[in-house]
Write a protein that holds these residues in place. Structure first.
Motif, PDB file in Angstrom:
ATOM      1  N   ILE A 171       0.769  -1.283   0.025  1.00 11.03           N
ATOM      2  CA  ILE A 171      -0.057   0.486   0.122  1.00 11.03           C
ATOM      3  C   ILE A 171       0.588   0.881  -0.383  1.00 11.03           C
ATOM      4  CG2 ILE A 171      -1.551   1.203   1.781  1.00 11.03           C
ATOM      5  CD1 ILE A 171      -3.069  -0.888   0.060  1.00 11.03           C
ATOM      6  N   ILE A 172       1.881   1.393   0.644  1.00  7.14           N
ATOM      7  CA  ILE A 172       2.754   2.458   1.012  1.00  7.14           C
ATOM      8  C   ILE A 172       3.297   2.544  -0.799  1.00  7.14           C
ATOM      9  CG2 ILE A 172       5.435   3.069   1.334  1.00  7.14           C
ATOM     10  CD1 ILE A 172       4.718   1.588   3.972  1.00  7.14           C
ATOM     11  N   GLU A 173       3.754   1.429  -1.405  1.00  4.25           N
ATOM     12  CA  GLU A 173       3.949   1.727  -2.775  1.00  4.25           C
ATOM     13  C   GLU A 173       2.731   2.443  -3.707  1.00  4.25           C
ATOM     14  OE1 GLU A 173       5.179  -1.934  -4.639  1.00  4.25           O
ATOM     15  OE2 GLU A 173       5.946  -0.946  -6.824  1.00  4.25           O
ATOM     16  N   LEU A 226      -9.768   4.017   6.120  1.00  4.69           N
ATOM     17  CA  LEU A 226      -9.192   2.486   5.795  1.00  4.69           C
ATOM     18  C   LEU A 226      -8.010   2.031   5.120  1.00  4.69           C
ATOM     19  CD1 LEU A 226     -10.897   0.160   5.533  1.00  4.69           C
ATOM     20  CD2 LEU A 226     -11.349   0.502   3.214  1.00  4.69           C
ATOM     21  N   HIS A 227      -7.060   3.330   4.039  1.00  4.39           N
ATOM     22  CA  HIS A 227      -6.047   3.669   3.990  1.00  4.39           C
ATOM     23  C   HIS A 227      -4.689   4.351   4.786  1.00  4.39           C
ATOM     24  CE1 HIS A 227      -5.908   2.731  -0.562  1.00  4.39           C
ATOM     25  NE2 HIS A 227      -6.958   3.416  -0.891  1.00  4.39           N
ATOM     26  N   GLY A 228      -5.372   4.611   5.616  1.00  2.00           N
ATOM     27  CA  GLY A 228      -4.629   5.358   6.617  1.00  2.00           C
ATOM     28  C   GLY A 228      -4.516   3.462   7.772  1.00  2.00           C
ATOM     29  N   ALA A 246      -0.858  -0.127   9.248  1.00  2.00           N
ATOM     30  CA  ALA A 246      -0.506  -2.136   8.467  1.00  2.00           C
ATOM     31  C   ALA A 246       0.950  -2.282   8.601  1.00  2.00           C
ATOM     32  CB  ALA A 246      -1.452  -2.857   8.709  1.00  2.00           C
ATOM     33  N   ASN A 247       1.070  -1.462   6.754  1.00  2.00           N
ATOM     34  CA  ASN A 247       2.197  -1.262   6.036  1.00  2.00           C
ATOM     35  C   ASN A 247       3.602  -0.909   7.358  1.00  2.00           C
ATOM     36  OD1 ASN A 247       2.814  -0.870   2.436  1.00  2.00           O
ATOM     37  ND2 ASN A 247       3.631  -2.131   4.037  1.00  2.00           N
ATOM     38  N   HIS A 248       3.469  -0.130   7.174  1.00  3.03           N
ATOM     39  CA  HIS A 248       4.395   0.198   8.211  1.00  3.03           C
ATOM     40  C   HIS A 248       5.129  -0.912   9.382  1.00  3.03           C
ATOM     41  CE1 HIS A 248       6.290   4.488   6.518  1.00  3.03           C
ATOM     42  NE2 HIS A 248       4.291   4.382   5.723  1.00  3.03           N
ATOM     43  N   LEU A 281      -1.592  -9.366  -6.142  1.00  2.50           N
ATOM     44  CA  LEU A 281      -2.971  -9.075  -6.316  1.00  2.50           C
ATOM     45  C   LEU A 281      -3.908  -8.559  -4.540  1.00  2.50           C
ATOM     46  CD1 LEU A 281      -4.814 -10.683  -7.811  1.00  2.50           C
ATOM     47  CD2 LEU A 281      -4.153 -13.085  -6.377  1.00  2.50           C
ATOM     48  N   VAL A 282      -2.958  -9.251  -3.363  1.00  2.15           N
ATOM     49  CA  VAL A 282      -3.397  -8.746  -2.418  1.00  2.15           C
ATOM     50  C   VAL A 282      -3.732  -7.119  -1.941  1.00  2.15           C
ATOM     51  CG1 VAL A 282      -2.725  -9.084  -0.046  1.00  2.15           C
ATOM     52  CG2 VAL A 282      -2.590 -10.735  -1.118  1.00  2.15           C
ATOM     53  N   THR A 283      -2.972  -6.094  -2.806  1.00  2.74           N
ATOM     54  CA  THR A 283      -2.744  -5.419  -2.410  1.00  2.74           C
ATOM     55  C   THR A 283      -3.973  -4.968  -3.208  1.00  2.74           C
ATOM     56  OG1 THR A 283      -0.183  -4.892  -2.259  1.00  2.74           O
ATOM     57  CG2 THR A 283      -1.194  -2.236  -3.605  1.00  2.74           C
TER      58      THR A 283
END
Lengths: 81, 510
Positions: B275-277, B355-357, B362-364, B390-392
Motif C-alpha cells: 500500500i505504501i508503494e 481505511l487507507h490510513g 499496518a504496512n509500516h 494481487l493482495v494489494t
C-alpha cells in the motif's frame, strides 16, 4: 563547516536511523539505495540533521533533493549564510 | 468542455493551438501566454459561466497575496491566505455536510443548504496554497500576472490536475523555445492524448456499465452473490484507474502539444506490491502535496518535540509501540482521513481515507518489525511478488467500494456481497468478463503510457531498459507503423464518441 564534517555527521545520523553500522554517507547515496528509506525515515533524518547542525529546512527545499550530495550542499549553504 | 467532446476536439483545440503558435512568433511571448490563459478561461466558463467569477476572484486574491509574501514573508499572512483558501473550499464543499452532522447531533432542524460546487475548486485551491507557501519561503521572485494566470488556469490541468508547482510550469513559459513549433513534441503529445482518450472512452466507459449493477442492487438494500460482487467491484477499480489516468494522460499530451511538460500523475499503481508503494504511484501529485504540506509538518513537529525531550524516537530496527503510535500512526491517519474528505463530503469518504490510513500504518508496522524475521530466499520471493500485487489490488478494490458508494449504508451492503453474504444479482455474461480480464491484462502486463512512449526519464527507479530492448518494435517511436496504430486507436475511439453522448470524468466531482 567543511563538507567532510557534514558527511561525517550525516553518516552517524544514517547509521542511527537505519541501525546499520556499515552505512556511509556518500554524495550519490539516495533513498533508492536504502530499502527502509521511506517518507517517514526521511523526516527522521531531516529533523536529526536540523538538531545536529543547528539549521532549519523549509518544506520546499527538501522536495527537490535527489541524493545525499544535494543535502550536504543545502546544509553547507545554510551554515555559510 | 470535455476533452472528448467534438467541440473541444474539432474547434477549441485547433484554434487554441493555432493562436498560440501564431502569437508565439511575436517577440513578446506574453501575448501567447495571455492567449492561453484567455482560452483556458473560455474553456472553463463554457459549461457554466456562473463558476467563472469564483475562479477569477481566487486567482486575483492569491496573486496579490503572493506578491505581498514575496516582498515580505510574514507567517501570519501566509496562515491567513491558506485559511481563506480552505474556507472557500470548506464553504462550497462541506457546508451541507456539516449542517447534516449538526442536525443529527443536536436534533436541530437547520435546513441543509444546497450549494453548487464550482468545477475544479479543490484542484485550483490546492495549487494556489502550494504557490503561497513557495512565495513565503522565498522560492520565487515577483510573478508576472499574465504568467501567473496561465499557470493556474492552463486548461489541460485546470479541471482535474495534475496539481502543479509554480517552479514546474513558469520556467517553461519563460523560455522562447517553448513557443516554437516542435514537431516531435506535437506528435508525442498527440499520441499520449490519443491513448488517454482510449483509456477513457474505450476502457472506462465500457467498464462503467459492468460496475453499476452492483451499486444499483445496493441502493435497494440487496447484497450481490460473491462472483457478481467481485466482478462489479473489480470493474469499478479498473474503471476509476482508466478514467482518471486517462484524463491525466490527455492533460499531459495536451500540455506537450503546447510545448509544456506536466508532471506524471500515475505510474502503474496496480503493479504495486504494498500500500505504501500504491500511494507513491496513484494520483502522485496529490500524494506529494499532502506529504509536503500536511504529513511532513505534523511528523516533524511531533518528532522534534520528542527529540528535544529526550524521549525515544521511532526507528525501523528498534520498534517500540508508543513512538510508533505517536510518530507514525497519528500523522498517517490524520493525513489520510483528510485525503478522504478532500474527495468529497460524506462518511463514506472518511472511511475510505481512514481505511487507507490503517493499511498504511499496518504496512509500516510490518516493515518495521520485519528485521527480526528471516528473509525469504530468492526463488520463493519471486513467486511471492504476484501474490503481493494481487493482495494489494484486492485491498484497494475493497477501499474503492466506499469511494463509489453514495452512502455508507450502500457501501456496507456491497461489502456484504464481497464477503459472500449476498445472493442477488444477474447472470454474468462471458463477454463482459472478458472486458474485465482485458483491463487486468493492460494494468498488469503492459507498460504504462509514459513508459511506452519513452517519457519516463525524470525519476524512474526501475527503468524497464531490458524489456524495452527485448520488445523494441513494440515501443513507440515516430514511425509510420506506430502512426497507423495510434490512428486506428483514435478512429475506434472517435466512432464511439459519436455513437453516444460523452460521459463525464469521475474526478470532475472533486
Amino acid at each position: 563547516m567543511t563538507d567532510p564534517e557534514i558527511y561525517d555527521g550525516l553518516t552517524s545520523i544514517l547509521r542511527q536511523v537505519f541501525d546499520d553500522p556499515e552505512l556511509v554517507a556518500t554524495p550519490d547515496l539516495s533513498a533508492h539505495d536504502v530499502a527502509e528509506w521511506d517518507s517517514f525515515n526521511h523526516i527522521n533524518i531531516v529533523v536529526a540533521s536540523e538538531m545536529r547542525f543547528g539549521v532549519s529546512f523549509k518544506s520546499s527545499e527538501l522536495e527537490d533533493l535527489k541524493n545525499v550530495g544535494d543535502f550536504v550542499a543545502l546544509i553547507r549553504d545554510k551554515k555559510a549564510a | 468542455m470535455l476533452f472528448h467532446s467534438p467541440e473541444f476536439l474539432f474547434a477549441f483545440l485547433p484554434l487554441a493551438l493555432l493562436g498560440y503558435y501564431l502569437l508565439g512568433r511575436l517577440p513578446n511571448k506574453l501575448w501567447a501566454v495571455g492567449w492561453l490563459a484567455a482560452a483556458s478561461l473560455f474553456f472553463y466558463g463554457w459549461g457554466n459561466v456562473a463558476f467563472l467569477p469564483m475562479l477569477l476572484i481566487s486567482l486575483g486574491l492569491n496573486y496579490l497575496l503572493g506578491i505581498m509574501l514575496v516582498e515580505k514573508p510574514r507567517p501570519w499572512l501566509l496562515l491567513a491566505g491558506v485559511a481563506a483558501n480552505l474556507a472557500a473550499i470548506g464553504f462550497f464543499k462541506y457546508a451541507g455536510f456539516l449542517v447534516e452532522i449538526l442536525n443529527a447531533l443536536t436534533a436541530a432542524d437547520v435546513p441543509v443548504p444546497h450549494i453548487l460546487l464550482p468545477l475544479a475548486i479543490s484542484f485550483y485551491t490546492f495549487q494556489q496554497i502550494a504557490y503561497l507557501v513557495d512565495c513565503h519561503e522565498g522560492r520565487i521572485g515577483r510573478p508576472n500576472p499574465v504568467r501567473y494566470a496561465m499557470f493556474i488556469t492552463f486548461f489541460p490541468q485546470l479541471i482535474a490536475g495534475p496539481i502543479v508547482h509554480y517552479r514546474e510550469i513558469v520556467p517553461q513559459i519563460e523560455r522562447d523555445e517553448t513557443f516554437r513549433i516542435d514537431q516531435a513534441k506535437l506528435v508525442l503529445g498527440f499520441t499520449v492524448f490519443c491513448f488517454g482518450l482510449f483509456k477513457k472512452i474505450g476502457m472506462a466507459d465500457t467498464l462503467a456499465p459492468l460496475a453499476q449493477p452492483l451499486w444499483d442492487l445496493a441502493a435497494g438494500g440487496e447484497a450481490a452473490y460473491l462472483a457478481f460482487a467481485w466482478r462489479g467491484a473489480v470493474a469499478f477499480a479498473l474503471q476509476l484507474y482508466f478514467d482518471f489516468s486517462g484524463y491525466s494522460d490527455m492533460a499531459i499530451g495536451l500540455g506537450l502539444m503546447f510545448g509544456i511538460l506536466l508532471p506524471f500523475n500515475f505510474d502503474s499503481p496496480y503493479k504495486s506490491q504494498t500500500i505504501i508503494e500504491f500511494w507513491s504511484r496513484w494520483h502522485i501529485t496529490l500524494t506529494r502535496f499532502l506529504t509536503a504540506y500536511l504529513y511532513n509538518p505534523i511528523t516533524k513537529t511531533v518528532m522534534r518535540r520528542r527529540m528535544e525531550r529526550g524521549q525515544p524516537v521511532w526507528t525501523p530496527r528498534k520498534p517500540q509501540l508508543l513512538p510508533f503510535l505517536v510518530m507514525l500512526a497519528f500523522p498517517t491517519l490524520v493525513t489520510m482521513g483528510l485525503a478522504g474528505v478532500w474527495h468529497g463530503a460524506g462518511w463514506q469518504f472518511i472511511v475510505f481515507g481512514l481505511l487507507h490510513g490503517a493499511m498504511l500504518v499496518a504496512n509500516h508496522g510490518w516493515r518495521a518489525t520485519s528485521a527480526g524475521r528471516a528473509r525469504i530466499p530468492a526463488p520463493l520471493s519471486w513467486l511471492l511478488s504476484p501474490v503481493k500485487v494481487l493482495v494489494t489490488f484486492l485491498a484497494v478494490t475493497v477501499s474503492f467500494v466506499f469511494f463509489k458508494s453514495p452512502t455508507l449504508t450502500d457501501a456496507m451492503t456491497v461489502v456484504r456481497g464481497l464477503v459472500g453474504m449476498g445472493e442477488h444479482g444477474g447472470y454474468l455474461y462471458f463477454g463482459d468478463t472478458v472486458v474485465v480480464l482485458f483491463g487486468l491484462f493492460i494494468i498488469w502486463a503492459l507498460p504504462n503510457t509514459q513508459e511506452w512512449v519513452g517519457l519516463k526519464a525524470h525519476s524512474a527507479p526501475k527503468a524497464p531498459a531490458r524489456e524495452r530492448a527485448r520488445f523494441a518494435a513494440f515501443y513507440w517511436k515516430p514511425s509510420p507503423m506506430h502512426g497507423l496504430m495510434v490512428g486506428a486507436v483514435l478512429c475506434i475511439t472517435l466512432l464511439r464518441i459519436f455513437g453516444s453522448p460523452p460521459a463525464e470524468f469521475l474526478y470532475f466531482a472533486f
